[in-house]
Design a protein around this motif. Structure first.
Motif, mmCIF file in Angstrom:
data_model
loop_
_atom_site.group_PDB
_atom_site.id
_atom_site.type_symbol
_atom_site.label_atom_id
_atom_site.label_comp_id
_atom_site.label_asym_id
_atom_site.label_seq_id
_atom_site.Cartn_x
_atom_site.Cartn_y
_atom_site.Cartn_z
ATOM 1 N N GLY A 116 -106.164 21.223 -40.480
ATOM 2 C CA GLY A 116 -107.230 22.170 -41.105
ATOM 3 C C GLY A 116 -107.257 23.805 -41.074
ATOM 4 O O GLY A 116 -105.383 24.004 -40.521
ATOM 5 N N MET A 143 -119.333 14.364 -39.780
ATOM 6 C CA MET A 143 -118.908 15.956 -39.532
ATOM 7 C C MET A 143 -117.767 15.979 -38.646
ATOM 8 O O MET A 143 -117.304 15.952 -37.799
ATOM 9 C CB MET A 143 -119.992 16.806 -39.009
ATOM 10 C CG MET A 143 -121.472 16.430 -40.206
ATOM 11 S SD MET A 143 -122.923 17.462 -39.605
ATOM 12 C CE MET A 143 -124.025 16.568 -40.007
ATOM 13 N N GLN A 144 -116.672 15.908 -39.529
ATOM 14 C CA GLN A 144 -115.104 16.888 -38.462
ATOM 15 C C GLN A 144 -114.163 17.968 -38.620
ATOM 16 O O GLN A 144 -114.302 18.614 -40.015
ATOM 17 C CB GLN A 144 -113.928 15.203 -39.517
ATOM 18 C CG GLN A 144 -113.194 15.539 -37.940
ATOM 19 C CD GLN A 144 -112.052 14.590 -39.301
ATOM 20 O OE1 GLN A 144 -111.679 14.021 -39.723
ATOM 21 N NE2 GLN A 144 -110.839 13.817 -37.935
ATOM 22 N N CYS A 145 -115.132 18.977 -37.592
ATOM 23 C CA CYS A 145 -115.060 20.150 -38.439
ATOM 24 C C CYS A 145 -114.772 21.748 -37.713
ATOM 25 O O CYS A 145 -114.736 20.690 -36.150
ATOM 26 C CB CYS A 145 -116.327 20.642 -39.079
ATOM 27 S SG CYS A 145 -117.592 20.974 -38.370
ATOM 28 N N THR A 146 -114.259 22.546 -37.584
ATOM 29 C CA THR A 146 -113.996 23.250 -36.648
ATOM 30 C C THR A 146 -114.807 24.838 -36.394
ATOM 31 O O THR A 146 -115.448 24.682 -37.831
ATOM 32 C CB THR A 146 -112.536 23.768 -36.620
ATOM 33 O OG1 THR A 146 -111.506 22.773 -36.334
ATOM 34 C CG2 THR A 146 -112.048 25.101 -35.462
ATOM 35 N N THR A 158 -113.136 26.766 -46.000
ATOM 36 C CA THR A 158 -113.538 27.531 -44.661
ATOM 37 C C THR A 158 -114.519 28.483 -45.585
ATOM 38 O O THR A 158 -114.844 29.352 -46.322
ATOM 39 C CB THR A 158 -112.116 29.068 -44.862
ATOM 40 O OG1 THR A 158 -111.373 27.566 -44.303
ATOM 41 C CG2 THR A 158 -112.264 29.507 -43.944
ATOM 42 N N LEU A 175 -118.340 16.057 -43.623
ATOM 43 C CA LEU A 175 -117.969 17.376 -43.766
ATOM 44 C C LEU A 175 -116.562 17.430 -43.622
ATOM 45 O O LEU A 175 -115.916 16.756 -42.192
ATOM 46 C CB LEU A 175 -118.418 18.513 -42.529
ATOM 47 C CG LEU A 175 -119.403 19.453 -43.301
ATOM 48 C CD1 LEU A 175 -120.666 18.592 -43.873
ATOM 49 C CD2 LEU A 175 -119.955 19.671 -41.722
ATOM 50 N N SER A 176 -115.226 17.040 -43.900
ATOM 51 C CA SER A 176 -114.207 16.671 -43.804
ATOM 52 C C SER A 176 -112.730 17.774 -43.495
ATOM 53 O O SER A 176 -112.658 18.490 -44.287
ATOM 54 C CB SER A 176 -113.090 16.122 -44.701
ATOM 55 O OG SER A 176 -111.872 15.806 -44.079
ATOM 56 N N GLY A 177 -112.556 18.277 -42.237
ATOM 57 C CA GLY A 177 -111.473 19.333 -42.153
ATOM 58 C C GLY A 177 -112.374 21.047 -41.930
ATOM 59 O O GLY A 177 -111.414 22.175 -42.543
ATOM 60 N N PRO A 178 -113.478 21.357 -42.568
ATOM 61 C CA PRO A 178 -113.590 22.515 -43.222
ATOM 62 C C PRO A 178 -114.184 23.585 -41.630
ATOM 63 O O PRO A 178 -113.875 23.033 -40.573
ATOM 64 C CB PRO A 178 -115.423 22.828 -42.902
ATOM 65 C CG PRO A 178 -115.839 21.446 -42.484
ATOM 66 C CD PRO A 178 -114.761 20.397 -42.085
ATOM 67 N N ASP A 220 -114.599 19.602 -47.675
ATOM 68 C CA ASP A 220 -113.307 19.651 -47.957
ATOM 69 C C ASP A 220 -112.743 20.352 -47.476
ATOM 70 O O ASP A 220 -112.022 20.758 -48.745
ATOM 71 C CB ASP A 220 -113.221 18.387 -48.607
ATOM 72 C CG ASP A 220 -111.989 17.535 -48.312
ATOM 73 O OD1 ASP A 220 -110.711 18.047 -47.334
ATOM 74 O OD2 ASP A 220 -111.587 16.642 -49.052
#
Length: 380
Positions: A192, A145-148, A105, A123-126, A102
């Motif tokens: 994020g 999985m909500q990520c960049t 980085t 995966l929240s905003g990693p 969460d």
């Protein structure tokens, strides 16, 4: 993490206490500390030798160096508002409960190999400044999985209860993947850490480059870039759902009509057939079969891909979305055919553009009327 330099170092006394916790299989929690990765890796290896760790939680920490969480069994894993200044490598690990990243980085690649996630994964905003890889991994519960990330690679991975992958900037390769329940790959506008350095173009949507040999019958693709996606070998293509505003590669412009949307495989087979002008239609530089040692696709193979995707769009009453797939299917059938069949398909193309080009049909009608008019005038 701007405040990383202000964090207190993980002291020797705290490390000794943590080592004792790990040896007892209890929960290891570290908050607001600057940690040398070698020191944390040593303690986690102690968990591997002792059998099981109830939980591993890092919150508000800065880890200097690469982390290795291999060969461990952990109840719960949580990285919250934590920066890892190096890659994260996890091999042959079992996570029995929740896994949560969460606002973390990772300044490097994140690699999971032969791991099992028995509980929910979030995966929240990693922000992952490298490739996120899941290879030979099993997810027993639903994964969000909500990520960049720079890229996301899924290989021989099973999502038994499905997965939602909400991605930004990532190039996605999903090969030999089983989506066992309704799943989603889509663009994300989540907040994020700053991620402009990962921007490829002005379009931040995920770019799907491969779904080869994956089971996609329960998958929905929404607002993604499919310009370089290879579909060959995927199972359940006729049930794959595509919505939103996807982008595709387009055929080379000729100035005669609006270029249609195409599959990357069509550009591959046309370039291989000597149609060099189609090189410009390829958003991915090479045909995967060239470096995988596989049998190159032919026009018939690509016709089957178009047919499956067209069928899926038609069943969902998306006739405009199916039109280009139908045109591509007929083009590939014409190129694969021979003899009389090829001549008939060529005539169908010339007269009406496979029933999709109204201007050609009108032109053919006008020519027919004029021809019969002249014949009537001459013959009487």
């Amino acid at each position: 993490m701007e405040r990383a330099e202000e964090l207190q170092h993980w002291s020797a006394a705290e490390r000794r206490e943590s080592a004792e916790v790990v040896e007892g299989g209890a929960e290891l929690t570290v908050r607001d500390r600057r940690i040398a990765s070698s020191e944390l890796n040593d303690i986690v290896r102690g968990a591997a030798s002792s059998g099981r760790l109830a939980a591993l939680r890092l919150s508000g920490c800065a880890v200097d160096g690469a982390l290795d969480f291999s060969a461990i069994t952990v109840g719960e894993l949580e990285l919250t508002s934590t920066m890892v200044r190096g890659p994260l490598d996890v091999r042959r690990a079992t996570f029995e409960e929740d896994v949560r990243l969460d606002g973390a980085t990772v300044d490097g690649a994140v690699y999971f190999w032969r791991c099992e996630f028995q509980g929910p994964v979030l995966l929240s905003g990693p922000l992952i400044n490298g490739r996120l890889t899941f290879a030979e991994v099993t997810f027993r519960r639903h994964a969000l999985m909500q990520c960049t990330a720079k890229s996301v690679s899924l290989f021989q991975t099973r999502f038994e209860e499905g997965a939602d992958l909400l991605l930004r900037h990532a190039v996605v390769l999903a090969e030999h993947v089983a989506f066992g329940a309704p799943s989603l790959i889509a663009d994300s506008n989540h907040g994020g850490p700053p991620d402009e350095h990962l921007r490829r173009t002005d379009d931040q949507r995920p770019r799907i480059e491969s779904l080869r040999r994956s089971d996609v019958g329960t998958l929905l693709l929404s607002n993604v870039d499919l310009g370089g996606c290879r579909f060959y070998g995927a199972h359940g293509l006729d049930q794959l759902r595509i919505d939103g505003d996807p982008t595709y590669a387009t055929e080379p412009a000729t100035g005669r009509w609006t270029p249609r949307r195409i599959l990357a495989e069509e550009a591959d087979v046309r370039v291989r057939a000597g149609e060099s002008e189609w090189q410009s239609a390829r958003t991915s530089p090479t045909d995967p079969s060239q470096w995988r040692g596989e049998r190159p696709l032919d026009f018939g193979d690509v016709a089957a891909l178009y047919r499956a995707l067209r069928k899926g769009q038609e069943e969902r009453k998306d006739e405009p979305g199916a039109a280009d797939f139908y045109y591509g299917e007929m083009e590939m059938r014409r190129r694969a055919a021979s003899g009389v069949e090829r001549k008939l398909l060529w005539l169908y193309w010339v007269v009406s553009g496979y029933g999709l080009r109204a201007s050609r049909a009108l032109a053919a009608l006008a020519v027919t009327i004029i021809a019969f008019g002249l014949a009537y005038h001459v013959v009487g």
